[in-house]
Design a protein around this motif. Sequence first.
Motif, PDB file in Angstrom:
ATOM      1  N   TRP A   1      -5.551  -5.785  -2.494  1.00  0.00           N
ATOM      2  CA  TRP A   1      -4.834  -4.841  -1.354  1.00  0.00           C
ATOM      3  C   TRP A   1      -5.703  -4.247  -0.346  1.00  0.00           C
ATOM      4  CZ3 TRP A   1      -3.799  -5.351  -6.425  1.00  0.00           C
ATOM      5  CH2 TRP A   1      -2.251  -5.793  -6.894  1.00  0.00           C
ATOM      6  N   LYS A   2      -6.825  -4.954   0.040  1.00  0.00           N
ATOM      7  CA  LYS A   2      -7.760  -4.528   1.342  1.00  0.00           C
ATOM      8  C   LYS A   2      -7.562  -5.447   2.505  1.00  0.00           C
ATOM      9  CE  LYS A   2     -10.790  -1.742  -1.414  1.00  0.00           C
ATOM     10  NZ  LYS A   2     -10.248  -1.876  -2.644  1.00  0.00           N
TER      11      LYS A   2
ATOM     12  N   LEU B   1      -5.029   1.653   8.417  1.00  0.00           N
ATOM     13  CA  LEU B   1      -5.085   2.378   6.956  1.00  0.00           C
ATOM     14  C   LEU B   1      -6.331   3.284   6.721  1.00  0.00           C
ATOM     15  CD1 LEU B   1      -3.843  -0.851   4.704  1.00  0.00           C
ATOM     16  CD2 LEU B   1      -2.787   1.591   5.274  1.00  0.00           C
ATOM     17  N   TYR B   2      -7.459   2.899   7.170  1.00  0.00           N
ATOM     18  CA  TYR B   2      -8.707   3.474   6.722  1.00  0.00           C
ATOM     19  C   TYR B   2      -9.144   4.571   7.855  1.00  0.00           C
ATOM     20  CZ  TYR B   2      -8.711   0.401   2.726  1.00  0.00           C
ATOM     21  OH  TYR B   2      -8.323  -0.180   1.745  1.00  0.00           O
TER      22      TYR B   2
ATOM     23  N   ARG C   1       0.995  -1.202   0.009  1.00  0.00           N
ATOM     24  CA  ARG C   1      -0.011   0.187  -0.024  1.00  0.00           C
ATOM     25  C   ARG C   1       0.873   1.293  -0.010  1.00  0.00           C
ATOM     26  NH1 ARG C   1      -5.729  -0.507  -0.011  1.00  0.00           N
ATOM     27  NH2 ARG C   1      -5.853   1.598  -0.387  1.00  0.00           N
TER      28      ARG C   1
ATOM     29  N   ARG D   1      -1.664   5.053   2.291  1.00  0.00           N
ATOM     30  CA  ARG D   1      -1.907   4.676   1.230  1.00  0.00           C
ATOM     31  C   ARG D   1      -1.553   5.944   0.294  1.00  0.00           C
ATOM     32  NH1 ARG D   1      -7.750   5.180   1.861  1.00  0.00           N
ATOM     33  NH2 ARG D   1      -7.558   6.282   3.725  1.00  0.00           N
TER      34      ARG D   1
ATOM     35  N   GLY E   1      -2.647   6.269   8.541  1.00  0.00           N
ATOM     36  CA  GLY E   1      -3.016   5.380   7.306  1.00  0.00           C
ATOM     37  C   GLY E   1      -3.195   6.072   6.108  1.00  0.00           C
ATOM     38  N   LEU E   2      -3.842   7.063   6.016  1.00  0.00           N
ATOM     39  CA  LEU E   2      -4.234   7.894   4.766  1.00  0.00           C
ATOM     40  C   LEU E   2      -2.883   8.267   4.260  1.00  0.00           C
ATOM     41  CD1 LEU E   2      -6.322   9.413   3.027  1.00  0.00           C
ATOM     42  CD2 LEU E   2      -5.842  11.574   4.550  1.00  0.00           C
TER      43      LEU E   2
ATOM     44  N   PRO F   1      -2.140  -0.473  -6.197  1.00  0.00           N
ATOM     45  CA  PRO F   1      -1.654   0.985  -5.871  1.00  0.00           C
ATOM     46  C   PRO F   1      -0.956   1.585  -7.230  1.00  0.00           C
ATOM     47  CG  PRO F   1      -1.192  -0.563  -3.871  1.00  0.00           C
ATOM     48  CD  PRO F   1      -1.836  -1.284  -5.307  1.00  0.00           C
TER      49      PRO F   1
ATOM     50  N   GLY G   1       1.495   5.484  -1.634  1.00  0.00           N
ATOM     51  CA  GLY G   1       1.402   4.176  -2.593  1.00  0.00           C
ATOM     52  C   GLY G   1       0.720   4.718  -3.973  1.00  0.00           C
ATOM     53  N   GLU G   2       0.128   5.789  -3.945  1.00  0.00           N
ATOM     54  CA  GLU G   2      -0.720   6.125  -5.149  1.00  0.00           C
ATOM     55  C   GLU G   2      -0.092   7.407  -5.784  1.00  0.00           C
ATOM     56  OE1 GLU G   2      -3.501   4.701  -6.040  1.00  0.00           O
ATOM     57  OE2 GLU G   2      -4.036   3.507  -4.737  1.00  0.00           O
TER      58      GLU G   2
END
Lengths: 315, 347
Positions: free
Chosen positions: A245-246, A168-169, A36, A178, A174-175, A303, A181-182
């Motif tokens: 990836w969840k 992560l969420y 992630r 994530r 976590g944000l 990702p 990775g984006e």
Amino acid sequence: MSEIIDILLSASFWAAVIRIASPLILATMGELICERAGVLNLGIEGIMVIGAFTGWMAVYQGMPLWGGVAVAMAAGMLFGLLHSTLTVPFGLSQHVVGLGVTLFATASASFAYRLMLPEVTSPPKIDPFRPLDIPILSDLPWLGEALFSQTALTWAAFAVAGIVALMLYRTPLGLAVRAVGENPAAVEAQGLSVTGLRMGAVIVGSGLMAVGGAFLTLSAFSSFFFEMVNGRGWICVALVVFGAWKPGKALLGAILFAAFDALQIRLQQTELGVVLPYQLFLALPFILSILALILMSRRAEVPAALMVPYNKGER
Amino acid sequence: MRLEPIANPSPVRRLGLPVLALVATLGVAMLLALVAGANPFAVLGQIATGALGSRLAVLETLNRATPLIFTGLAVAVAFRAKLWNIGAEAQLYAGAIMAVVLGTGALGSPWVLPVSALAAMLGGAALLLGPVLLKTRLGVDEVVTTLLLNFIMLLFVSYLLEGPMKDPGGMGWPKSTPLIPEARLPRIVDGLRLHWGFALAILAAVVVWVIQTRTTLGFEIRAVGQNPEAARFAGMPVNVVLVKTALLSGGLAALAGWSEVAGLKGHLSSDLSPGFGYTGIIVAMLALLHPLGVVVTAIFVAGIFVGSDAMSRAAGVPTYIADMLLATALLFMVLAILLTKVRVVRG
């Protein structure tokens, strides 16, 4: 057919499913965190070996079981530091470095084993984690055996899955993980360190992989063998893809996978086991992993910056 | 920190850093020897004499290098196109199986050797074709599929050795029926334990080198490896190039197993390869993916293994020191190569 239904209805089958799933859950969550954040960690197989070895050796040397878990985690994080130093700030090929870390970690475990136990022919056993006896729940008919007679490390594995999902969420950290990775450039623009976030994710993720390995020696087999991880790390890499990836889907994937594994062990005892070679049953987990990869290939939500190194000031 | 490309790296930088990586590996070797309670210089010396100290040692090293040249070439060819074939171990066994299928009486002289070599290459190529088609058609990562196939293949070999290929005279040892004499690779010189597989491996390296430097395919492989989008934009059939690369890579890896069975062992067993497929990755990376360099690094890597075995018996340092050294060398080398091209700046 009726034999399969009998197996699926037995409490011992489900107890085995949960037991087999535990190390997979831990290592899959570790790999998921890395990916992630944008880093494929192919060190996983070797890091699981290191976790299995160091955790077991620490307990054999007299540490308490949880001390062994902590040692395994620390050792895994050390190899995570090695992996992430090479792949994040230096941006080296994640494929080559990952395989290098796996080879290095596996060799280190073998070397240290022979150094510390030069003469032994069969590895000594330790006193492993015992199934927890939970008042009332463990005494329930069927459910008690299937779900509530597991070791503390199994409960920890499921808790880790929940914590990873929450982290992560539901947290700013976590944000950020994530986002890195984006779109790492956007994270950098927010004034956060891409290098720090990615390295942190790989180090923590590697720690979890090592605990997954330690499950094998401290909870499942109570001894260390060179080949004991036996491709579980690679299967976890496939499980991350299968779980899109969840964390929740990856957890279900690990349980489903463990169910097939527990089923094949039991099917070997039936007439099928007489007709078909046992190697086919043993190959089933690997075949299933490949099928899972094929099945998910079209709808995988990869990702966006996975395997893309980030170098400041470069576009 | 940040990386800044160097426009014209100096020769000192280009050569010095890889040498430094090897020196650093030696440093790790000495450190490990110290940890094991041995004299570091004595350990290095014993590894060197164990690998090269006598005619017997040199031949053993060259024999051990033979499969590593093949798997090293297989990896070098694939990695050049950024095709991550980690399945050389499985492809090796595919070649070994073919050597047994055709070499135990199905064919006689003079056809058995060339036909079984060809069949081995086809077997290895076919094994890599699946993962590559999954990559080009569906985008499935070939690293994981080739790795998983290694485990499936080992189980298949175990099945063959306990079933259809079982040696009736094996006294319970899981090994295949032995090859007929006509299916064996002869020794290069009578009385010396070195078979023609070694010469074929060097020939293969030269052939790969010619393909890479003198043919369109070689040019296409490099272009696809450097930048697949640019190659596609330039009208190159990227997927076709990847498939061709895979066939070559799988075929080369299979020859490793074929030559071990036909040249060295004479039968198939499940311990035929102590990880030659994985070690091929190290061989190829140390050679900077250069096919002729693979011959040199394969002999070097084989020497470390053979020398460490000898040293371990004498000095009591675990033989796994070899695996640690080679993994260290790999990691140092990839870092050194990067630093020949970029410099680290603050900020």
